[in-house]
Design a protein around this motif. Structure first.
Motif, PDB file in Angstrom:
ATOM      1  N   PRO A 343       0.841  -1.208   0.000  1.00  0.00           N
ATOM      2  CA  PRO A 343       0.000   0.000   0.000  1.00  0.00           C
ATOM      3  C   PRO A 343       0.874   1.255   0.000  1.00  0.00           C
ATOM      4  O   PRO A 343       1.808   1.388   0.809  1.00  0.00           O
ATOM      5  N   SER A 344       0.570   2.166  -0.894  1.00  0.00           N
ATOM      6  CA  SER A 344       1.375   3.381  -1.012  1.00  0.00           C
ATOM      7  C   SER A 344       1.125   4.374   0.117  1.00  0.00           C
ATOM      8  O   SER A 344       1.863   5.322   0.294  1.00  0.00           O
ATOM      9  N   VAL A 345       0.043   4.142   0.875  1.00  0.00           N
ATOM     10  CA  VAL A 345      -0.283   5.067   1.968  1.00  0.00           C
ATOM     11  C   VAL A 345       0.639   4.878   3.154  1.00  0.00           C
ATOM     12  O   VAL A 345       0.692   5.718   4.050  1.00  0.00           O
ATOM     13  N   THR A 346       1.328   3.781   3.209  1.00  0.00           N
ATOM     14  CA  THR A 346       2.208   3.500   4.352  1.00  0.00           C
ATOM     15  C   THR A 346       3.623   3.899   3.989  1.00  0.00           C
ATOM     16  O   THR A 346       4.074   3.765   2.843  1.00  0.00           O
ATOM     17  N   SER A 347       4.321   4.410   4.975  1.00  0.00           N
ATOM     18  CA  SER A 347       5.704   4.837   4.743  1.00  0.00           C
ATOM     19  C   SER A 347       6.636   3.674   4.538  1.00  0.00           C
ATOM     20  O   SER A 347       7.725   3.814   3.975  1.00  0.00           O
ATOM     21  N   VAL A 348       6.216   2.509   4.988  1.00  0.00           N
ATOM     22  CA  VAL A 348       7.081   1.325   4.869  1.00  0.00           C
ATOM     23  C   VAL A 348       7.290   0.960   3.415  1.00  0.00           C
ATOM     24  O   VAL A 348       8.321   0.397   3.039  1.00  0.00           O
ATOM     25  N   CYS A 349       6.328   1.245   2.586  1.00  0.00           N
ATOM     26  CA  CYS A 349       6.388   0.828   1.183  1.00  0.00           C
ATOM     27  C   CYS A 349       7.310   1.719   0.359  1.00  0.00           C
ATOM     28  O   CYS A 349       7.575   1.419  -0.813  1.00  0.00           O
ATOM     29  N   GLN A 350       7.726   2.855   0.963  1.00  0.00           N
ATOM     30  CA  GLN A 350       8.609   3.731   0.201  1.00  0.00           C
ATOM     31  C   GLN A 350       9.939   3.008  -0.094  1.00  0.00           C
ATOM     32  O   GLN A 350      10.555   2.408   0.779  1.00  0.00           O
ATOM     33  N   GLY A 351      10.360   3.074  -1.362  1.00  0.00           N
ATOM     34  CA  GLY A 351      11.611   2.413  -1.764  1.00  0.00           C
ATOM     35  C   GLY A 351      11.445   0.960  -2.133  1.00  0.00           C
ATOM     36  O   GLY A 351      12.396   0.311  -2.614  1.00  0.00           O
ATOM     37  N   LEU A 352      10.260   0.394  -1.934  1.00  0.00           N
ATOM     38  CA  LEU A 352      10.020  -1.016  -2.269  1.00  0.00           C
ATOM     39  C   LEU A 352       9.253  -1.104  -3.585  1.00  0.00           C
ATOM     40  O   LEU A 352       8.530  -0.181  -3.975  1.00  0.00           O
ATOM     41  N   PRO A 353       9.392  -2.230  -4.274  1.00  0.00           N
ATOM     42  CA  PRO A 353       8.590  -2.420  -5.491  1.00  0.00           C
ATOM     43  C   PRO A 353       7.101  -2.317  -5.151  1.00  0.00           C
ATOM     44  O   PRO A 353       6.650  -2.789  -4.104  1.00  0.00           O
ATOM     45  N   THR A 354       6.383  -1.684  -6.047  1.00  0.00           N
ATOM     46  CA  THR A 354       4.962  -1.497  -5.785  1.00  0.00           C
ATOM     47  C   THR A 354       4.245  -2.838  -5.760  1.00  0.00           C
ATOM     48  O   THR A 354       3.399  -3.092  -4.896  1.00  0.00           O
ATOM     49  N   THR A 355       4.546  -3.674  -6.688  1.00  0.00           N
ATOM     50  CA  THR A 355       3.915  -5.005  -6.751  1.00  0.00           C
ATOM     51  C   THR A 355       4.989  -6.087  -6.885  1.00  0.00           C
ATOM     52  O   THR A 355       6.075  -5.850  -7.437  1.00  0.00           O
ATOM     53  N   ILE A 356       4.604  -7.250  -6.364  1.00  0.00           N
ATOM     54  CA  ILE A 356       5.439  -8.456  -6.553  1.00  0.00           C
ATOM     55  C   ILE A 356       4.515  -9.544  -7.099  1.00  0.00           C
ATOM     56  O   ILE A 356       3.502  -9.882  -6.463  1.00  0.00           O
ATOM     57  N   VAL A 357       4.889 -10.067  -8.246  1.00  0.00           N
ATOM     58  CA  VAL A 357       4.120 -11.151  -8.868  1.00  0.00           C
ATOM     59  C   VAL A 357       4.954 -12.431  -8.812  1.00  0.00           C
ATOM     60  O   VAL A 357       6.132 -12.430  -9.190  1.00  0.00           O
ATOM     61  N   TYR A 358       4.337 -13.505  -8.328  1.00  0.00           N
ATOM     62  CA  TYR A 358       5.028 -14.799  -8.178  1.00  0.00           C
ATOM     63  C   TYR A 358       4.655 -15.704  -9.376  1.00  0.00           C
ATOM     64  O   TYR A 358       3.478 -15.943  -9.659  1.00  0.00           O
ATOM     65  N   LYS A 359       5.664 -16.207 -10.034  1.00  0.00           N
ATOM     66  CA  LYS A 359       5.481 -17.130 -11.146  1.00  0.00           C
ATOM     67  C   LYS A 359       6.341 -18.383 -10.939  1.00  0.00           C
ATOM     68  O   LYS A 359       7.420 -18.317 -10.361  1.00  0.00           O
TER      69      LYS A 359
END
Length: 456
Positions: A343-359
């Motif tokens: 979630p972009s509303v949380t400061s924790v997500c700053q600097g992290l990939p927005t999404t991670i897709v598992y294949k």
């Protein structure tokens, strides 16, 4: 017998001659006309005016038979043994040689007395019988021959012959074996000489016919077949053949199993098992035989597995693995299957990939390289944006290379062959830039590559 008859005939002619002489004397005394007709056995000689004796021994062809000799006589001839003697007298000594017959007018009162003395002896090889006939002596029966023990006596008229026994020939004074095999013979194949004879033999695969000379083929396959499997008769021999999966042994009769597995490593994809007369292929655990030699992966996820309820089954070549149904970890939350969003509303997500897709994907071991194995694709396209692609993690040994295909996609290429079984996780990052609005975001695709244990 012939000689005896001729003697009687001669004496009969002598009597006729005496009678004729007496008749001539009587007629002379009566002064009857003179007749110049000669009696049988005489012919009139007009020069000498006398009746001249005919020499039958000269004029009669083959007058005497059976080895008798012909002796001319007055008015006839005699057949006597070769060693006989004849004496003709009129009381005084008289020359035995033939004399001219008396003239038609003999002196009166002349008496002709002929005395015949014949010692009865037969020529060699003949003997007198009780009728004073000269009969042939069978020297072979009476033992009066000189044939040796290895000779056979054959009687002939007046003598005998010594001949060798059948199968022998006379060389000098000896009877030696005749090698019939050197002469024209009746053997079809081989002639074997023996003492006094010979016999025939046939080549292998033939036997003598009823005449013991001709050879006929033996069908070895009829009775007890000499072949372990199949027997085929040919002229003079036979051929053995083996059933499929077998080959002839060194004796050309028995059959031994062919180890098909020893011929090639490509008989089976995984393992070749030799069987009597054939072979079979087997596959390792996690595979099943397709056809006769190909091993096909068994999809355990479709057939049954041991994954928990909160896990999902992921099949790969030769096995399966269980992965969490919700792979998202804090601060990511699951928004769709295999998709996690921070979630972009949380400061924790700053600097992290927005999404991670598992294949998840599986590949065979020792795959030929280079090989394109996976494509990363952007799902949305914003105006005035630019996408870049890179391998974020999992490529420490340089096994992969990410080749950009377009602004929206890139291809993961395997540059080194991977050996299994192993699990390899590669993070592929896509960064989106928008210089107009100064926007930047990134998304991560976490690719799990499961390498199977075999190259199939």
């Amino acid at each position: 017998m012939a000689g005896y008859l001729f003697r009687l005939f001669a004496m009969y002619r002598i009597c006729l001659c005496l009678c004729a002489a007496i008749s001539c004397i009587t007629s002379q005394e009566a002064e009857e006309p003179v007749s110049y007709t000669c009696t049988e056995g005489y012919t009139f000689d007009p020069v000498r005016q006398v009746c001249k004796d005919i020499d039958e021994c000269v004029h009669v062809s083959d007058a005497c038979k059976g080895g008798m000799k012909c002796i001319n006589h007055f008015g006839g001839y005699l057949c006597l043994p070769p060693n006989s003697q004849i004496t003709v007298t009129n009381g005084d000594e008289y020359t035995p040689s033939p004399a001219p017959a008396p003239a038609p007018r003999p002196p009166p009162n002349q008496r002709l007395i002929h005395s015949l003395s014949l010692p009865m002896q037969c020529s060699v090889g003949y003997s007198l019988d009780e009728h004073n006939y000269c009969r042939d002596v069978d020297e072979c029966t009476t033992g009066r021959h000189m044939c040796s023990s290895d000779q056979v006596c054959y009687n002939t008229r007046g003598s005998y012959n010594c001949q060798c026994q059948p199968g022998y020939q006379k060389i000098g004074d000896q009877c030696l074996d005749r090698d019939e095999c050197l002469l024209p013979h009746y053997c079809m194949h081989r002639c074997i000489n023996t003492l006094g004879s010979y016999y025939c033999e046939c080549n292998i695969g033939h036997t003598l016919a009823g005449n013991n000379h001709s050879c006929i083929d033996v069908n070895e396959c009829n009775d007890d077949s000499p072949c372990q499997h199949q027997c085929y008769n040919i002229i003079g021999s036979f051929i053995c053949q083996c059933n499929q999966g077998y080959e002839l042994a060194s004796d050309s009769r028995s059959c031994q199993d062919i180890d098909e597995c020893a011929y090639s490593n490509y008989m089976c994809q995984y393992q070749c098992i030799n069987n009597p007369g054939g072979y079979s292929c087997s596959c390792p655990e996690g595979y099943q035989l397709q056809g006769s030699r190909i091993c096909q992966d068994v999809n355990e996820c479709d057939r049954g597995h041991e994954c928990r309820e909160d896990e999902k089954c992921q099949n790969y070549h030769g096995g399966f693995r269980c992965y969490p149904r919700n792979p998202c970890q804090e601060p990511y939350v699951r928004t769709a299957e295999n998709r996690c969003v921070c979630p972009s509303v949380t400061s924790v997500c700053q600097g992290l990939p927005t999404t991670i897709v598992y294949k998840y994907m599986n590949i065979q071991s020792e795959r030929t390289v280079p090989a394109e194995i996976f494509q990363i694709q952007a799902t949305t396209m914003y105006h005035n944006t630019h996408n870049s692609f890179q391998i974020k993690a999992g490529n420490e040994d340089g096994e992969f290379f990410l080749r950009r295909s377009s602004n929206l996609s890139a291809m993961l290429v395997m540059t080194k062959s991977l050996s299994g079984p192993r699990e390899h996780i590669v993070d592929l990052e896509m960064v989106t830039h928008n210089n107009v609005i100064n926007y930047r975001s990134s998304s991560l695709l976490r690719l799990t590559i499961i390498v199977g244990p075999f190259a199939f």
